[in-house]
Design a protein around this motif. Structure first.
Motif, short mmCIF file in Angstrom:
data_model
loop_
_atom_site.label_atom_id
_atom_site.label_comp_id
_atom_site.label_asym_id
_atom_site.label_seq_id
_atom_site.Cartn_x
_atom_site.Cartn_y
_atom_site.Cartn_z
N UNK A 1 -34.04 -6.85 -109.78
CA UNK A 1 -34.88 -5.95 -110.58
C UNK A 1 -34.59 -6.14 -112.07
N UNK A 2 -33.32 -6.28 -112.41
CA UNK A 2 -32.96 -6.51 -113.82
C UNK A 2 -33.60 -7.78 -114.34
N UNK A 3 -33.57 -8.83 -113.53
CA UNK A 3 -34.06 -10.13 -113.97
C UNK A 3 -35.57 -10.15 -114.21
N UNK B 1 -43.35 0.57 -110.47
CA UNK B 1 -42.29 -0.33 -109.99
C UNK B 1 -41.06 -0.27 -110.89
N UNK B 2 -40.34 0.85 -110.82
CA UNK B 2 -39.17 1.04 -111.68
C UNK B 2 -37.95 1.36 -110.82
N UNK C 1 -37.70 2.09 -106.70
CA UNK C 1 -36.56 2.32 -105.81
C UNK C 1 -35.48 3.13 -106.51
N UNK C 2 -34.75 3.90 -105.72
CA UNK C 2 -33.53 4.52 -106.21
C UNK C 2 -32.45 3.46 -106.27
N UNK D 1 -27.59 -5.85 -118.85
CA UNK D 1 -28.80 -6.60 -119.10
C UNK D 1 -30.10 -5.86 -118.91
N UNK D 2 -30.02 -4.56 -118.61
CA UNK D 2 -31.25 -3.75 -118.50
C UNK D 2 -31.69 -3.37 -119.91
#
Length: 259
Positions: free
Chosen positions: A17-19, A60-61, A4-5, A104-105
């Motif tokens: 997404x970060x988690x 999946x980024x 996803x953007x 957190x990324x």
């Protein structure tokens, strides 16, 4: 689409997404840089978006908004071209990466569609690693798509040429002013071949030696085709996908995984 953007998400969706330790890809592509009379100023931006869209189809980024200002010294005198100093550009890169890291990324990569930007980005990610201990993967445009190089037949290229025009024909054919496609090698065909780096710019004065370009391009854009662009785009996306899988297998999947 697997990825996803980031700009399309809410902050809480971004946190999800970060988690799960998603990788963030930061594309770099000038939104306003001269590319002759046939290609729009946003050529690099279109390429950055197009390449990243191809990667998002397979992995999946998350993709950060395209970094659309950069160090483009050779084009600063052309009306509309935007250029920032190398130190400003380096700080911009560091601020963006630092922001993601603070949130957190942990998995970060850059997709750079510029050429003059390359040494600045390389230094920036090297210094970022020294300061934070976080390695940021960097893919530069000149390292991508070599599997399709045999399709290009111009004598030399480098800017607004057969390759770049083909890519934009594949991404958005309506953006190309086909009646203004030209062959313009300037004086580069007569330039000596040596082991030295020789700084050049683009200059409309025929007496400016290797800097001369009548139209602001170097290469033969008349040879460009949509089919060549599609092949080059596919090869470039594949290079990025394979590289990310090799370096971040836990975040994006291992090499050889099905797309």
């Amino acid at each position: 689409m697997k990825g996803r953007w980031l700009e399309d998400l809410t902050w809480s969706e971004a946190a999800e997404w970060r988690d799960r330790d998603a990788l963030v890809l930061v594309p770099i592509g000038a939104a306003a840089k001269e590319h002759g009379h046939a290609l729009p100023l946003c050529t690099d931006y279109l390429l950055a978006r197009g390449l990243t869209d191809g990667v998002l189809e397979q992995l999946p980024i998350l993709a950060a908004p395209v970094m659309s200002f950069g160090y483009y010294p050779a084009f600063r005198h052309y009306p509309g071209s935007q250029h920032i100093r190398p130190e400003t550009f380096s700080m911009l890169i560091d601020d963006v990466l630092s922001g993601f890291l603070a949130q957190g990324f942990r998995n970060l990569a850059i997709l750079n569609t510029g050429v003059s930007t390359t040494p600045v980005v390389q230094v920036a990610v090297r210094e970022f690693y020294e300061r934070t201990g976080t390695r940021v993967a960097l893919a530069n445009i000149l390292a991508l798509g070599h599997d399709a190089e045999h399709l290009m037949t111009q004598k030399l290229g480098g800017h607004g040429d057969e390759h770049e025009t083909s890519l934009i024909l594949a991404l958005d054919e309506s953006r190309v002013r086909k009646d203004k496609l030209v062959c313009d090698y300037g004086n580069q065909l007569d330039a000596p071949k040596t082991v030295f780096y020789w700084p050049t710019t683009f200059n409309g004065d025929p007496e400016s030696g290797v800097d001369y370009s009548a139209t602001g391009i170097r290469g033969d854009a008349t040879l460009a085709t949509k089919e060549k662009g599609e092949a080059s785009l596919k090869a470039s996306v594949s290079d990025v996908v394979d590289g990310l899988r090799a370096l971040f297998p836990d975040a994006v999947g291992k090499p050889g995984d099905a797309s």
